[in-house]
Enzyme design. Structure first.
Site, PDB file in Angstrom:
ATOM      1  N   GLY A  71      -4.084  15.701   6.804  1.00 49.60           N
ATOM      2  CA  GLY A  71      -5.174  14.813   6.399  1.00 49.60           C
ATOM      3  C   GLY A  71      -4.637  13.459   5.988  1.00 49.60           C
ATOM      4  O   GLY A  71      -3.919  13.336   5.004  1.00 49.60           O
ATOM      5  N   GLY A 108      -6.383  10.496   5.297  1.00 53.54           N
ATOM      6  CA  GLY A 108      -7.440   9.600   4.834  1.00 53.54           C
ATOM      7  C   GLY A 108      -6.894   8.658   3.782  1.00 53.54           C
ATOM      8  O   GLY A 108      -5.713   8.289   3.792  1.00 53.54           O
ATOM      9  N   LYS A 125     -20.550  18.955 -15.205  1.00 48.71           N
ATOM     10  CA  LYS A 125     -20.895  18.791 -13.792  1.00 48.71           C
ATOM     11  C   LYS A 125     -22.404  18.875 -13.680  1.00 48.71           C
ATOM     12  O   LYS A 125     -23.069  19.457 -14.555  1.00 48.71           O
ATOM     13  CB  LYS A 125     -20.278  19.934 -12.974  1.00 48.71           C
ATOM     14  CG  LYS A 125     -20.078  19.589 -11.516  1.00 48.71           C
ATOM     15  CD  LYS A 125     -18.773  18.861 -11.305  1.00 48.71           C
ATOM     16  CE  LYS A 125     -18.576  18.480  -9.866  1.00 48.71           C
ATOM     17  NZ  LYS A 125     -17.271  17.870  -9.649  1.00 48.71           N
ATOM     18  N   VAL A 157      -6.133   9.091   0.598  1.00 47.85           N
ATOM     19  CA  VAL A 157      -5.021   9.600  -0.215  1.00 47.85           C
ATOM     20  C   VAL A 157      -3.813   9.930   0.661  1.00 47.85           C
ATOM     21  O   VAL A 157      -2.689   9.482   0.391  1.00 47.85           O
ATOM     22  CB  VAL A 157      -5.436  10.860  -1.018  1.00 47.85           C
ATOM     23  CG1 VAL A 157      -4.263  11.384  -1.832  1.00 47.85           C
ATOM     24  CG2 VAL A 157      -6.611  10.555  -1.931  1.00 47.85           C
TER      25      VAL A 157
HETATM   26  P1  NAI Z   1     -10.756  11.090   3.116  1.00 48.19           P
HETATM   27  O1  NAI Z   1     -12.100  11.556   3.551  1.00 48.19           O
HETATM   28  O2  NAI Z   1     -10.459   9.637   3.045  1.00 48.19           O
HETATM   29  O3  NAI Z   1      -9.629  11.761   4.044  1.00 48.19           O
HETATM   30  C1  NAI Z   1      -9.663  13.079   4.491  1.00 48.19           C
HETATM   31  C2  NAI Z   1      -8.944  13.074   5.834  1.00 48.19           C
HETATM   32  O4  NAI Z   1      -8.780  14.422   6.277  1.00 48.19           O
HETATM   33  C3  NAI Z   1      -9.701  12.335   6.944  1.00 48.19           C
HETATM   34  O5  NAI Z   1      -8.830  11.425   7.587  1.00 48.19           O
HETATM   35  C4  NAI Z   1     -10.144  13.454   7.890  1.00 48.19           C
HETATM   36  O6  NAI Z   1     -10.212  13.024   9.244  1.00 48.19           O
HETATM   37  C5  NAI Z   1      -9.048  14.463   7.680  1.00 48.19           C
HETATM   38  N1  NAI Z   1      -9.388  15.839   8.011  1.00 48.19           N
HETATM   39  C6  NAI Z   1     -10.565  16.489   7.848  1.00 48.19           C
HETATM   40  N2  NAI Z   1     -10.458  17.763   8.280  1.00 48.19           N
HETATM   41  C7  NAI Z   1      -9.188  17.919   8.703  1.00 48.19           C
HETATM   42  C8  NAI Z   1      -8.461  19.016   9.231  1.00 48.19           C
HETATM   43  N3  NAI Z   1      -9.028  20.211   9.424  1.00 48.19           N
HETATM   44  N4  NAI Z   1      -7.162  18.822   9.560  1.00 48.19           N
HETATM   45  C9  NAI Z   1      -6.570  17.615   9.373  1.00 48.19           C
HETATM   46  N5  NAI Z   1      -7.211  16.533   8.879  1.00 48.19           N
HETATM   47  C10 NAI Z   1      -8.500  16.696   8.545  1.00 48.19           C
HETATM   48  O7  NAI Z   1     -10.515  11.794   1.703  1.00 48.19           O
HETATM   49  P2  NAI Z   1      -9.499  11.348   0.572  1.00 48.19           P
HETATM   50  O8  NAI Z   1     -10.187  10.454  -0.366  1.00 48.19           O
HETATM   51  O9  NAI Z   1      -8.209  10.954   1.195  1.00 48.19           O
HETATM   52  O10 NAI Z   1      -9.303  12.738  -0.187  1.00 48.19           O
HETATM   53  C11 NAI Z   1      -8.502  13.769   0.366  1.00 48.19           C
HETATM   54  C12 NAI Z   1      -8.670  15.038  -0.466  1.00 48.19           C
HETATM   55  O11 NAI Z   1      -8.266  14.773  -1.809  1.00 48.19           O
HETATM   56  C13 NAI Z   1     -10.111  15.561  -0.553  1.00 48.19           C
HETATM   57  O12 NAI Z   1     -10.087  16.975  -0.590  1.00 48.19           O
HETATM   58  C14 NAI Z   1     -10.604  15.021  -1.875  1.00 48.19           C
HETATM   59  O13 NAI Z   1     -11.616  15.857  -2.436  1.00 48.19           O
HETATM   60  C15 NAI Z   1      -9.330  15.093  -2.707  1.00 48.19           C
HETATM   61  N6  NAI Z   1      -9.306  14.133  -3.815  1.00 48.19           N
HETATM   62  C16 NAI Z   1      -9.477  12.798  -3.569  1.00 48.19           C
HETATM   63  C17 NAI Z   1      -9.466  11.881  -4.610  1.00 48.19           C
HETATM   64  C18 NAI Z   1      -9.629  10.404  -4.368  1.00 48.19           C
HETATM   65  O14 NAI Z   1      -9.479   9.633  -5.329  1.00 48.19           O
HETATM   66  N7  NAI Z   1      -9.900   9.955  -3.153  1.00 48.19           N
HETATM   67  C19 NAI Z   1      -9.297  12.334  -6.013  1.00 48.19           C
HETATM   68  C20 NAI Z   1      -9.049  13.753  -6.149  1.00 48.19           C
HETATM   69  C21 NAI Z   1      -9.084  14.611  -5.067  1.00 48.19           C
END
Ligand code: NAI
Length: 345
Positions: free
Chosen positions: A178, A180, A83, A182
């Site tokens: 959440g 997003g 990292k 994923v």
């Molecule tokens: P993203 O940013 O696309 O989605 C996150 C979602 O959570 C957003 O829609 C946001 O509005 C929502 N959110 C934020 N705070 C919230 C709360 N308090 N209550 C409810 N919803 C809330 O992120 P993504 O890419 O979907 O990743 C999701 C999680 O998975 C993150 O923690 C990320 O670090 C982890 N992750 C993602 C990977 C990837 O390939 N995208 C790989 C490994 C881990």
């Protein structure tokens, strides 16, 4: 900090390499940590943020690079954990010159460290750095959220099988926090498998879109932890499992994509005490890293998919270790990872 204090740092854990980077001409202060060198290289993201002290940055980079070793070993990838942190506010202190200077520091490691994006950096930054270094490939090589969601889905199937000895998810109630990249794809997979969904997102439009597609019931973000479901799936932010939230859970399984779900290390023991089957985040979300390192590790699409499918078996194995040895699932997962590392060394 004296040499003695550095090498006895609580997070030091026999790191193989620690490099301090400074370039006053562009305002660069960074630390690169390689916990395990892997067969040919180590991998891990570049985090850019302000830290209260240099000591706090050092603690963070050591903790994160060690966590990468466990994540990659648990996924049986021959890649070591690393990292880096760039100390500074990404909104005001990031510049093309600073990124190029950091990329030169990565080049100095001769390919032993491959970087990706992390908090405070993004694919545009990687693209900028890739003008200087071949070890900072732009993450527009692909979107890893879909394999991440597939991996979470397989992990969740494994946890349900462990808990209920049933292979089908038909009728299983899942709360997804959440929606997003994923979370929304995970909802599609769960819906197609016959699950009943409860969802929330701070962005109401995302909840509405998932409801339209899957018939999910929307709840408020305050209610989601206590929803009457079988599985709680955190797919938003870290730190969601705490002394306050865990006792509120009705779900008997927690399995989601969010990184660093436990507010503190002690929470894994609390989950075990309350008989909640917790799939460690670094196992549940490993589909992304398996897919992301596919090209560097030289395996095919179908091998990558097999590895992501095998997350089901990994979950079963680690839950059995936890049960038989009376430890938390996090410790069991770390044991699995260590067994893999020892088998290779
Ligand atoms: P993203 O940013 O696309 O989605 C996150 C979602 O959570 C957003 O829609 C946001 O509005 C929502 N959110 C934020 N705070 C919230 C709360 N308090 N209550 C409810 N919803 C809330 O992120 P993504 O890419 O979907 O990743 C999701 C999680 O998975 C993150 O923690 C990320 O670090 C982890 N992750 C993602 C990977 C990837 O390939 N995208 C790989 C490994 C881990």
């Amino acid at each position: 900090m004296s040499e003695f204090e550095l090498f006895s740092h609580p997070e030091y854990d026999e790191h193989k390499y620690l490099g301090f980077v400074a370039d006053d001409s562009v305002g660069l202060r960074a630390i690169i940590a390689i916990h395990h060198p892997g067969d040919t290289f180590a991998a891990g993201g570049i985090r850019m943020q302000s830290y209260a002290t240099t000591g706090a940055a050092l603690t963070d980079v050591l903790r994160l690079s060690r966590a990468m070793t466990y994540k990659l070993a648990a996924a049986k990838l021959p890649v070591g954990g690393a990292k880096s942190v760039i100390i500074g506010d990404p909104a005001t202190q990031k510049s093309p010159e600073l990124l190029a200077s950091f990329a030169r520091a990565v080049n100095n490691l001769g390919g032993s460290y491959h970087c990706g994006a992390d908090v405070g950096t993004n694919s545009a930054d990687l693209r900028e750095m890739s003008k200087t270094s071949p070890y900072t490939p732009p993450s527009d090589l692909g979107d890893f959220s879909i394999p991440t969601a597939v991996g979470v889905f397989n992990a969740l199937r494994g946890a349900v099988y462990f808990r209920q000895r049933r292979e089908s998810l038909e009728g299983i109630r899942v709360a997804v926090q959440g929606l997003g990249q994923v979370g929304s794809h995970l909802c599609t997979l769960l819906h197609d498998a016959g699950c009943e969904l409860v969802v929330c997102d701070i962005d109401r439009a995302r909840s509405e879109a998932v409801r339209e597609q899957t018939g999910a019931r929307i709840v408020s973000c305050d209610e989601v932890v206590a929803a009457e479901v079988d599985v709680f799936s955190p797919c938003a932010l870290g730190g969601v499992l705490s002394e306050d939230t865990v006792p509120k859970l009705k779900a008997t399984i927690v399995c989601g994509a969010a990184n660093n779900q436990l507010a503190s290390a002690e929470i894994s023991a609390l989950l075990r005490k309350l008989a909640i089957t917790y799939v460690p985040d670094f196992i549940a979300n490993s589909g992304g890293v398996i897919s992301g390192l596919q090209r560097d590790c030289g395996y095919s699409d179908s091998e990558s998919q097999e590895r992501i499918a095998s997350i089901f078996n990994t979950v079963l194995r680690l839950m059995l270790i936890a049960e038989e040895t009376g430890v938390s699932s996090v410790l069991a997962a770390e044991r699995l990872a260590r067994d893999y590392l020892e088998g290779r060394s």
